[in-house]
Write a protein that holds these residues in place. Structure first.
Motif, PDB file in Angstrom:
ATOM      1  N   LEU A 186       0.831  -1.199   0.000  1.00  0.00           N
ATOM      2  CA  LEU A 186       0.000   0.000   0.000  1.00  0.00           C
ATOM      3  C   LEU A 186       0.870   1.255   0.000  1.00  0.00           C
ATOM      4  O   LEU A 186       0.571   2.240  -0.680  1.00  0.00           O
ATOM      5  N   GLY A 187       1.968   1.223   0.753  1.00  0.00           N
ATOM      6  CA  GLY A 187       2.913   2.330   0.715  1.00  0.00           C
ATOM      7  C   GLY A 187       3.528   2.497  -0.664  1.00  0.00           C
ATOM      8  O   GLY A 187       3.769   3.611  -1.129  1.00  0.00           O
ATOM      9  N   GLY A 188       3.767   1.362  -1.345  1.00  0.00           N
ATOM     10  CA  GLY A 188       4.299   1.414  -2.704  1.00  0.00           C
ATOM     11  C   GLY A 188       3.332   2.042  -3.681  1.00  0.00           C
ATOM     12  O   GLY A 188       3.736   2.800  -4.572  1.00  0.00           O
ATOM     13  N   LEU A 189       2.039   1.751  -3.541  1.00  0.00           N
ATOM     14  CA  LEU A 189       1.036   2.389  -4.401  1.00  0.00           C
ATOM     15  C   LEU A 189       1.071   3.900  -4.242  1.00  0.00           C
ATOM     16  O   LEU A 189       0.996   4.646  -5.219  1.00  0.00           O
ATOM     17  N   VAL A 203      -0.521   2.661 -12.065  1.00  0.00           N
ATOM     18  CA  VAL A 203      -0.472   1.234 -11.715  1.00  0.00           C
ATOM     19  C   VAL A 203      -1.732   0.587 -12.272  1.00  0.00           C
ATOM     20  O   VAL A 203      -2.843   0.958 -11.922  1.00  0.00           O
ATOM     21  N   PRO A 204      -1.581  -0.322 -13.239  1.00  0.00           N
ATOM     22  CA  PRO A 204      -0.353  -0.998 -13.701  1.00  0.00           C
ATOM     23  C   PRO A 204       0.233  -0.434 -14.995  1.00  0.00           C
ATOM     24  O   PRO A 204       1.132  -1.050 -15.560  1.00  0.00           O
ATOM     25  N   ALA A 237      -7.859  -1.873  -2.066  1.00  0.00           N
ATOM     26  CA  ALA A 237      -6.921  -0.856  -2.545  1.00  0.00           C
ATOM     27  C   ALA A 237      -7.355  -0.350  -3.920  1.00  0.00           C
ATOM     28  O   ALA A 237      -8.101  -1.003  -4.644  1.00  0.00           O
ATOM     29  N   MET A 238      -6.860   0.841  -4.273  1.00  0.00           N
ATOM     30  CA  MET A 238      -7.136   1.430  -5.585  1.00  0.00           C
ATOM     31  C   MET A 238      -5.810   1.665  -6.291  1.00  0.00           C
ATOM     32  O   MET A 238      -5.080   2.582  -5.917  1.00  0.00           O
ATOM     33  N   SER A 295      -3.719  -4.483 -10.222  1.00  0.00           N
ATOM     34  CA  SER A 295      -2.417  -3.816 -10.096  1.00  0.00           C
ATOM     35  C   SER A 295      -1.335  -4.429 -10.980  1.00  0.00           C
ATOM     36  O   SER A 295      -0.189  -3.958 -10.955  1.00  0.00           O
ATOM     37  N   THR A 296      -1.643  -5.477 -11.711  1.00  0.00           N
ATOM     38  CA  THR A 296      -0.660  -6.067 -12.631  1.00  0.00           C
ATOM     39  C   THR A 296      -1.237  -6.099 -14.025  1.00  0.00           C
ATOM     40  O   THR A 296      -2.421  -6.360 -14.221  1.00  0.00           O
TER      41      THR A 296
END
Length: 272
Positions: free
Chosen positions: A193-196, A206-207, A224-225, A270-271
């Motif tokens: 989540l911190g990476g997003l 993302v992505p 998550a979004m 996210s991918t």
């Protein structure tokens, strides 16, 4: 008389509070232990010295009948400590970390290879890995799996270390994104989540610009979004296996290895 099994978690309280993993793990423990008249006593402490002090106090006061050890390091001193205190113990980790003790084993190296393979087969040639603390044996094994699979596939692997917190995931991702990976894998959902957030702050999609995979699946991943793809483990089942191992240890069963279910990548938004 009610029997007790003790679980001590050496974590900052704010980090543990954000991690769904141990909530699910304890649910699995209690599902098996409670009907057998065994309760779970959980303590959260700031470091390993405090954890060792809890075991010594529990043994002296006869507060617990067994303990569960997590986050072992190679040649972990807690293994000899609980043995000397006469506390039956079950280890969550690789059998090599605790010879002579029953272990619930998850194939961290193999699962890491699965994550790299998943991304490489989708065209990613530069992948970042944000690990948990490298003092832990399971982190070292996971890192080894990432490195081996990346080397075999000709993938460039960028490495950073976090501490499972949102802030460490954000900081590590911000550093790695400057080196232009097309995918990032985080060793838990909270760091992902911190990476997003770090990607959004750099104006990266993302992505579209970078894919993100979390190691643990959770409701946080789903909400998550965008929704996070994740390496999904049946954490409650791992708790159930640990509970079964505890009961076996209390009943004097021979030392055994209890293999956790295989982990799979759950594909979400996210991918690419």
């Amino acid at each position: 008389m009610t029997r007790r099994v003790g679980l001590v978690l050496a974590r900052a309280a704010q980090v543990l509070g954000a991690e769904p993993y141990y909530h699910e793990f304890i649910e699995g423990l209690e599902r098996v232990l409670t009907p057998e008249g065994v309760s779970v006593l959980v303590r959260v402490v700031p470091d390993r010295d405090a954890e060792s002090a809890v075991y010594e106090r529990w043994a002296a006061q006869r507060r617990v009948d067994a303990v569960i050890l997590v986050d072992l390091s190679p040649a972990d001193a807690r293994v000899d400590l609980v043995g000397g205190l006469g506390l039956p113990a079950v280890v969550i980790g690789d059998p090599s970390t605790a010879p002579g003790l029953p272990t619930v084993w998850t194939d961290d190296a193999g699962f890491a290879r699965t994550a790299v393979r998943f991304l490489a087969e989708r065209g990613h040639e530069v992948i970042g890995h944000v690990s948990g603390p490298l003092e832990f044996a399971h982190t070292q094994m996971r890192r080894g799996g990432f490195v081996s699979e990346a080397a075999e596939r000709g993938v460039t692997l960028l490495l950073a270390e976090g501490d499972y917190s949102y802030e460490s995931g954000h900081t590590a991702a911000a550093e790695l994104l400057g080196r232009r990976p097309t995918a990032l894998v985080f060793d838990n959902d909270v760091m992902a989540l911190g990476g997003l957030a770090a990607a959004a702050e750099r104006g990266l999609g993302v992505p579209a610009d970078v894919s993100v995979v979390a190691w643990d699946d959770s409701t946080q991943c789903q909400l998550a979004m965008p929704a996070l793809s994740a390496m999904s483990h049946d954490v409650e089942r791992i708790g159930e296996l640990a509970a079964g191992a505890v009961l076996d240890a209390l009943n004097g069963a021979p030392v055994a290895v209890y293999e956790a279910p295989h982990a799979e990548v759950v594909v979400r938004d996210s991918t690419r």
